[in-house]
Design a protein around this motif. Structure first.
Motif, PDB file in Angstrom:
ATOM      1  N   ALA A  90       0.871  -1.172   0.000  1.00 11.50           N
ATOM      2  CA  ALA A  90       0.000   0.000   0.000  1.00 11.50           C
ATOM      3  C   ALA A  90       0.910   1.224   0.000  1.00 11.50           C
ATOM      4  CB  ALA A  90      -0.899  -0.013   1.230  1.00 11.50           C
ATOM      5  N   GLU A  91       0.427   2.317  -0.572  1.00  5.30           N
ATOM      6  CA  GLU A  91       1.271   3.496  -0.698  1.00  5.30           C
ATOM      7  C   GLU A  91       0.582   4.737  -0.153  1.00  5.30           C
ATOM      8  OE1 GLU A  91       2.178   3.691  -4.859  1.00  5.30           O
ATOM      9  OE2 GLU A  91       3.300   1.819  -4.814  1.00  5.30           O
ATOM     10  N   LEU A  92       1.394   5.608   0.400  1.00  5.73           N
ATOM     11  CA  LEU A  92       0.947   6.913   0.883  1.00  5.73           C
ATOM     12  C   LEU A  92       1.810   7.965   0.196  1.00  5.73           C
ATOM     13  CD1 LEU A  92      -0.569   8.816   2.894  1.00  5.73           C
ATOM     14  CD2 LEU A  92       1.303   8.369   4.499  1.00  5.73           C
ATOM     15  N   ASP A  93       1.166   8.863  -0.538  1.00  6.28           N
ATOM     16  CA  ASP A  93       1.861   9.992  -1.150  1.00  6.28           C
ATOM     17  C   ASP A  93       1.432  11.258  -0.424  1.00  6.28           C
ATOM     18  OD1 ASP A  93       3.464   9.125  -3.494  1.00  6.28           O
ATOM     19  OD2 ASP A  93       1.546   8.319  -4.183  1.00  6.28           O
ATOM     20  N   LEU A  94       2.412  12.058  -0.051  1.00  2.13           N
ATOM     21  CA  LEU A  94       2.171  13.321   0.637  1.00  2.13           C
ATOM     22  C   LEU A  94       2.862  14.427  -0.145  1.00  2.13           C
ATOM     23  CD1 LEU A  94       3.183  11.991   4.158  1.00  2.13           C
ATOM     24  CD2 LEU A  94       0.847  12.474   3.432  1.00  2.13           C
ATOM     25  N   TRP A  95       2.170  15.542  -0.374  1.00  2.00           N
ATOM     26  CA  TRP A  95       2.759  16.693  -1.033  1.00  2.00           C
ATOM     27  C   TRP A  95       2.914  17.798  -0.005  1.00  2.00           C
ATOM     28  CZ3 TRP A  95      -0.371  13.291  -3.508  1.00  2.00           C
ATOM     29  CH2 TRP A  95       0.097  12.780  -4.715  1.00  2.00           C
ATOM     30  N   PHE A  96       4.167  18.131   0.268  1.00  2.00           N
ATOM     31  CA  PHE A  96       4.500  19.125   1.288  1.00  2.00           C
ATOM     32  C   PHE A  96       4.888  20.450   0.646  1.00  2.00           C
ATOM     33  CE2 PHE A  96       5.081  15.245   3.681  1.00  2.00           C
ATOM     34  CZ  PHE A  96       4.655  15.585   4.948  1.00  2.00           C
ATOM     35  N   SER A  97       4.403  21.527   1.226  1.00  2.00           N
ATOM     36  CA  SER A  97       4.773  22.865   0.801  1.00  2.00           C
ATOM     37  C   SER A  97       6.282  23.049   0.987  1.00  2.00           C
ATOM     38  CB  SER A  97       4.016  23.884   1.647  1.00  2.00           C
ATOM     39  OG  SER A  97       4.456  25.184   1.376  1.00  2.00           O
ATOM     40  N   GLY A  98       6.972  23.430  -0.070  1.00  2.00           N
ATOM     41  CA  GLY A  98       8.406  23.682   0.003  1.00  2.00           C
ATOM     42  C   GLY A  98       9.289  22.453  -0.106  1.00  2.00           C
ATOM     43  N   LEU A  99       8.706  21.260  -0.098  1.00  2.00           N
ATOM     44  CA  LEU A  99       9.507  20.038  -0.163  1.00  2.00           C
ATOM     45  C   LEU A  99       9.156  19.203  -1.386  1.00  2.00           C
ATOM     46  CD1 LEU A  99      11.558  18.095   1.168  1.00  2.00           C
ATOM     47  CD2 LEU A  99       9.658  17.123   2.445  1.00  2.00           C
ATOM     48  N   GLY A 100       7.899  19.116  -1.689  1.00  2.00           N
ATOM     49  CA  GLY A 100       7.461  18.302  -2.821  1.00  2.00           C
ATOM     50  C   GLY A 100       6.829  17.013  -2.345  1.00  2.00           C
TER      51      GLY A 100
END
Length: 123
Positions: A90-100
């Motif tokens: 299973a996968e979790l993708d997170l998009w962070f401000s300033g990091l990607g």
């Protein structure tokens, strides 16, 4: 710092928070609680009520550790992908401000519960 430019940072399995608590306790702030933890070979990830802490164990002895703190309030979007019949990760993708983008892969974990945890602290 962990190289988040790779497609996958960790392949994680659940572990007991009490097993990794002594390592992260010195950087836990007042009012912060460990909710869940997941371990790879030597590296691990801790979800608290305030942030995600990724710990990269380095060197032959493992005494050197890199702690990357990813606050939930910096998450702009997230995505979960459940495990399938043949693809058990299973996968979790997170998009962070300033990091990607940060991608974590989990084995034997309830990704929906992790998604609810992220949603609870970001929405």
């Amino acid at each position: 710092m962990i190289d988040f430019s790779k497609d996958t940072v960790f392949k994680l399995t659940p572990c007991k928070p009490k097993d990794i608590a002594p390592t992260v306790q010195p950087i836990i702030i007042p009012g912060e609680e460990i909710i869940s933890s997941f371990k790879a070979m030597r590296d691990f990830v801790v979800f608290t009520n305030k942030r995600l802490i990724a710990v990269n164990v380095q060197g032959m002895t493992g005494r050197k550790k890199d702690f990357t703190s990813l606050p939930y309030n910096r998450i702009q979007a997230f995505s979960i992908e459940t495990a399938g019949t043949f693809d058990l990760d299973a996968e979790l993708d997170l998009w962070f401000s300033g990091l990607g983008n940060v991608r974590l892969e989990f084995r034997g974990s309830d990704i929906r519960a992790i998604g609810q945890l992220i949603a609870t602290h970001t929405l």
